[in-house]
Design an enzyme around this catalytic site. Structure first.
Site, PDB file in Angstrom:
ATOM      1  N   LYS A   1       0.687  -1.301   0.069  1.00  0.00           N
ATOM      2  CA  LYS A   1      -0.094  -0.007  -0.147  1.00  0.00           C
ATOM      3  C   LYS A   1       0.698   1.085   0.068  1.00  0.00           C
ATOM      4  CE  LYS A   1      -1.481  -1.572   3.736  1.00  0.00           C
ATOM      5  NZ  LYS A   1      -2.079  -1.621   5.100  1.00  0.00           N
TER       6      LYS A   1
ATOM      7  N   THR B   1      -6.606   9.575   9.281  1.00  0.00           N
ATOM      8  CA  THR B   1      -6.176   8.318   8.372  1.00  0.00           C
ATOM      9  C   THR B   1      -5.985   7.150   9.608  1.00  0.00           C
ATOM     10  OG1 THR B   1      -3.835   9.007   8.631  1.00  0.00           O
ATOM     11  CG2 THR B   1      -4.867   9.460   6.530  1.00  0.00           C
TER      12      THR B   1
ATOM     13  N   GLY C   1      -6.691   3.971  11.011  1.00  0.00           N
ATOM     14  CA  GLY C   1      -7.351   2.687  10.579  1.00  0.00           C
ATOM     15  C   GLY C   1      -7.545   2.317   9.159  1.00  0.00           C
ATOM     16  N   THR C   2      -6.850   3.051   8.232  1.00  0.00           N
ATOM     17  CA  THR C   2      -7.086   2.816   6.922  1.00  0.00           C
ATOM     18  C   THR C   2      -6.610   1.353   6.660  1.00  0.00           C
ATOM     19  OG1 THR C   2      -4.832   4.158   6.474  1.00  0.00           O
ATOM     20  CG2 THR C   2      -6.670   5.307   6.093  1.00  0.00           C
ATOM     21  N   GLY C   3      -5.737   0.912   6.991  1.00  0.00           N
ATOM     22  CA  GLY C   3      -5.015  -0.320   6.595  1.00  0.00           C
ATOM     23  C   GLY C   3      -5.919  -1.373   7.226  1.00  0.00           C
ATOM     24  N   CYS C   4      -6.357  -1.286   8.195  1.00  0.00           N
ATOM     25  CA  CYS C   4      -7.269  -2.375   8.717  1.00  0.00           C
ATOM     26  C   CYS C   4      -8.621  -2.224   7.930  1.00  0.00           C
ATOM     27  CB  CYS C   4      -7.707  -1.835  10.097  1.00  0.00           C
ATOM     28  SG  CYS C   4      -6.301  -1.712  11.471  1.00  0.00           S
TER      29      CYS C   4
HETATM   30  N1  LIG Z   1      -4.245  10.345   2.106  1.00  0.00           N
HETATM   31  C1  LIG Z   1      -5.017   9.260   1.429  1.00  0.00           C
HETATM   32  N2  LIG Z   1      -5.739   9.389   0.448  1.00  0.00           N
HETATM   33  C2  LIG Z   1      -6.284   8.450  -0.273  1.00  0.00           C
HETATM   34  N3  LIG Z   1      -6.140   7.212   0.038  1.00  0.00           N
HETATM   35  C3  LIG Z   1      -5.081   6.871   1.092  1.00  0.00           C
HETATM   36  C4  LIG Z   1      -4.523   7.785   1.766  1.00  0.00           C
HETATM   37  N4  LIG Z   1      -3.944   7.400   2.866  1.00  0.00           N
HETATM   38  C5  LIG Z   1      -4.067   5.952   2.718  1.00  0.00           C
HETATM   39  N5  LIG Z   1      -5.132   5.695   1.605  1.00  0.00           N
HETATM   40  C6  LIG Z   1      -5.317   4.301   1.206  1.00  0.00           C
HETATM   41  O1  LIG Z   1      -5.651   3.691   2.315  1.00  0.00           O
HETATM   42  C7  LIG Z   1      -5.140   2.316   2.261  1.00  0.00           C
HETATM   43  C8  LIG Z   1      -4.433   1.643   3.579  1.00  0.00           C
HETATM   44  O2  LIG Z   1      -2.967   2.473   3.157  1.00  0.00           O
HETATM   45  P1  LIG Z   1      -2.128   2.989   4.247  1.00  0.00           P
HETATM   46  O3  LIG Z   1      -0.615   2.893   3.589  1.00  0.00           O
HETATM   47  O4  LIG Z   1      -2.162   4.036   4.981  1.00  0.00           O
HETATM   48  O5  LIG Z   1      -1.915   1.758   5.315  1.00  0.00           O
HETATM   49  P2  LIG Z   1      -1.580   1.451   6.828  1.00  0.00           P
HETATM   50  O6  LIG Z   1      -0.472   2.380   7.095  1.00  0.00           O
HETATM   51  O7  LIG Z   1      -1.509   0.209   7.052  1.00  0.00           O
HETATM   52  O8  LIG Z   1      -2.909   2.230   7.640  1.00  0.00           O
HETATM   53  P3  LIG Z   1      -2.866   2.112   9.385  1.00  0.00           P
HETATM   54  O9  LIG Z   1      -1.658   1.522  10.016  1.00  0.00           O
HETATM   55  O10 LIG Z   1      -3.356   3.514   9.655  1.00  0.00           O
HETATM   56  O11 LIG Z   1      -4.024   1.182   9.545  1.00  0.00           O
HETATM   57  C9  LIG Z   1      -4.597   2.140   1.027  1.00  0.00           C
HETATM   58  O12 LIG Z   1      -5.423   1.551   0.084  1.00  0.00           O
HETATM   59  C10 LIG Z   1      -4.194   3.444   0.794  1.00  0.00           C
HETATM   60  O13 LIG Z   1      -4.036   3.526  -0.890  1.00  0.00           O
HETATM   61  C1  LIG Z   2      -5.621  -2.463  17.549  1.00  0.00           C
HETATM   62  C2  LIG Z   2      -5.178  -1.856  16.504  1.00  0.00           C
HETATM   63  N1  LIG Z   2      -4.709  -2.557  15.244  1.00  0.00           N
HETATM   64  C3  LIG Z   2      -4.353  -1.976  14.283  1.00  0.00           C
HETATM   65  C4  LIG Z   2      -3.845  -0.648  14.199  1.00  0.00           C
HETATM   66  C5  LIG Z   2      -3.043   0.006  12.827  1.00  0.00           C
HETATM   67  O1  LIG Z   2      -3.965   1.039  12.335  1.00  0.00           O
HETATM   68  C6  LIG Z   2      -4.218   0.005  15.245  1.00  0.00           C
HETATM   69  N2  LIG Z   2      -3.798   1.398  15.469  1.00  0.00           N
HETATM   70  N3  LIG Z   2      -4.797  -0.666  16.489  1.00  0.00           N
END
Ligand SMILES: Nc1ncnc2c1ncn2[C@@H]1O[C@H](COP(=O)(O)OP(=O)(O)OP(=O)(O)O)[C@@H](O)[C@H]1O
Ligand SMILES: Cc1ncc(CO)c(N)n1
Length: 314
Positions: free
Chosen positions: A175, A247, A249-252
């Site tokens: 990502k 942003t 929880g975007t990854g979750c």
């Molecule tokens: N500013 C943004 N605008 C549009 N899409 C975004 C943005 N930030 C993240 N994304 C999208 O959100 C999803 C998660 O990406 P990211 O790389 O932030 O994951 P992450 O770091 O694992 O997230 P987290 O740790 O907050 O749960 C991806 O599909 C990414 O393309």
């Molecule tokens: C519990 C939990 N899982 C995943 C993440 C990563 O977004 C977070 N901040 N907290």
């Protein structure tokens, strides 16, 4: 049609934006029946993680057994697994119950910099979890940790995906949410060696450069691109970068949406496209909660539909 069942094995986020809470909200929004096995309880809000309290392995095992013996999920996702012991237990249960659609979100560090996976457990992720995963969804720093390589440009990005595939994941989605800062630095692994762990995330966040020297293959600035690799082809999912601090929880949320779509029968490519549109909408309509990195709006995709240009594969 029969309701698809999905299971998340992850940590609880008291703030409601990430972890188990984000997963269950996403499952509900995408019309699948969500279930959970909690690995750890975090005391967390938009400002940071104020405490991490692992759930006993006995309790974690009992949750997975309760589900495995009665409620067979069509797809499973893993999030924060906390340590090697809980990773090993999770892998054993996935094998025992033959859960074979497994999305692994290799959660390591929260946005505020706090460690959600013991560094010593990275080996267990690589050796035990990746080989049984259908799809692994690291962000850029996590991809660096897992491969031990530095990702400075698109060529490295693809190389990291190839390595993760070779390490056993059937599909790899790296990502690009973190590819927006303009300071070039050291690799994530070097960062951890040379800084306190709480500083590590800040350090790695700063290192993905829009101006990296990379033979013209610039990292992206106004777009957020996620790169999918299936062992043969690369697919890039691109959408406009939303300039917001909300942003959390975007990854979750993204990995939960992929899991829900897989459970309903979508292929991986299609599931990632839908999930990208889902997170894009959730970010666009973030409810502006809290003083720090607030959550996204999990209901946005249902309420407002997919955001324009989201989920485009090229
Ligand atoms: N500013 C943004 N605008 C549009 N899409 C975004 C943005 N930030 C993240 N994304 C999208 O959100 C999803 C998660 O990406 P990211 O790389 O932030 O994951 P992450 O770091 O694992 O997230 P987290 O740790 O907050 O749960 C991806 O599909 C990414 O393309
Ligand atoms: C519990 C939990 N899982 C995943 C993440 C990563 O977004 C977070 N901040 N907290």
């Amino acid at each position: 049609m029969k309701l698809a069942k999905v299971l998340t094995i992850a940590g609880s986020d008291s703030g409601g934006g990430a972890g188990i809470q984000a997963d269950l909200k996403t499952f509900q929004e995408l019309n699948v029946f969500g279930m959970s096995a909690i690995t750890a309880v975090t005391a967390q809000n938009t400002v940071g993680v104020h405490g991490v309290f692992p759930v006993s392995t006995e309790a974690l095992e009992a949750q997975m057994d309760a589900i495995g013996t009665d409620l067979a999920p069509q797809a499973v996702k893993t999030g924060m697994l906390y340590d090697a012991e809980r990773i090993q237990l999770t892998v054993a249960k996935i094998r025992q119950y033959r859960w074979n659609l497994v999305v692994v979100d290799p959660v390591m560090i929260a946005k505020g910099g706090q460690t959600l996976l013991e560094l010593a457990a990275i080996r267990a992720v690589v050796e035990e979890l990746l080989p049984i995963s259908t799809l692994v969804t690291p962000n850029l720093p996590e991809a660096e940790f897992l491969t031990g390589m530095k990702i400075r440009n698109r060529k490295d990005w693809r190389e990291a995906a190839i390595r993760l595939h070779e390490m056993g994941a059937r599909y790899v989605l790296i990502k690009g949410g973190h590819a927006d800062e303009d300071v070039e630095g050291t690799s994530a692994t070097e960062a951890v060696k040379s800084t306190e762990s709480t500083d590590a995330q800040e350090f790695v966040n700063k290192r993905f450069s829009a101006d990296t020297e990379d033979d013209g293959e610039r990292m992206y600035t106004n777009q957020v691109v996620d790169l999918l690799y299936d062992g043969v082809c690369f697919v890039e999912y691109s959408g406009p970068r939303i300039h917001t601090k909300h942003t959390h929880g975007t990854g979750c949320t993204l990995s939960a949406a992929i899991t829900a779509e897989l459970a309903k029968g979508a292929g991986v490519r299609e599931a990632v496209g839908t999930a990208k549109a889902f997170i894009q909408a959730a970010l666009e309509h973030a409810p502006q909660l809290g003083a720090g990195h607030g959550p996204t709006l999990h209901a946005a995709y249902r309420l407002h539909g997919p955001a324009p240009a989201a989920g485009a594969a090229r």
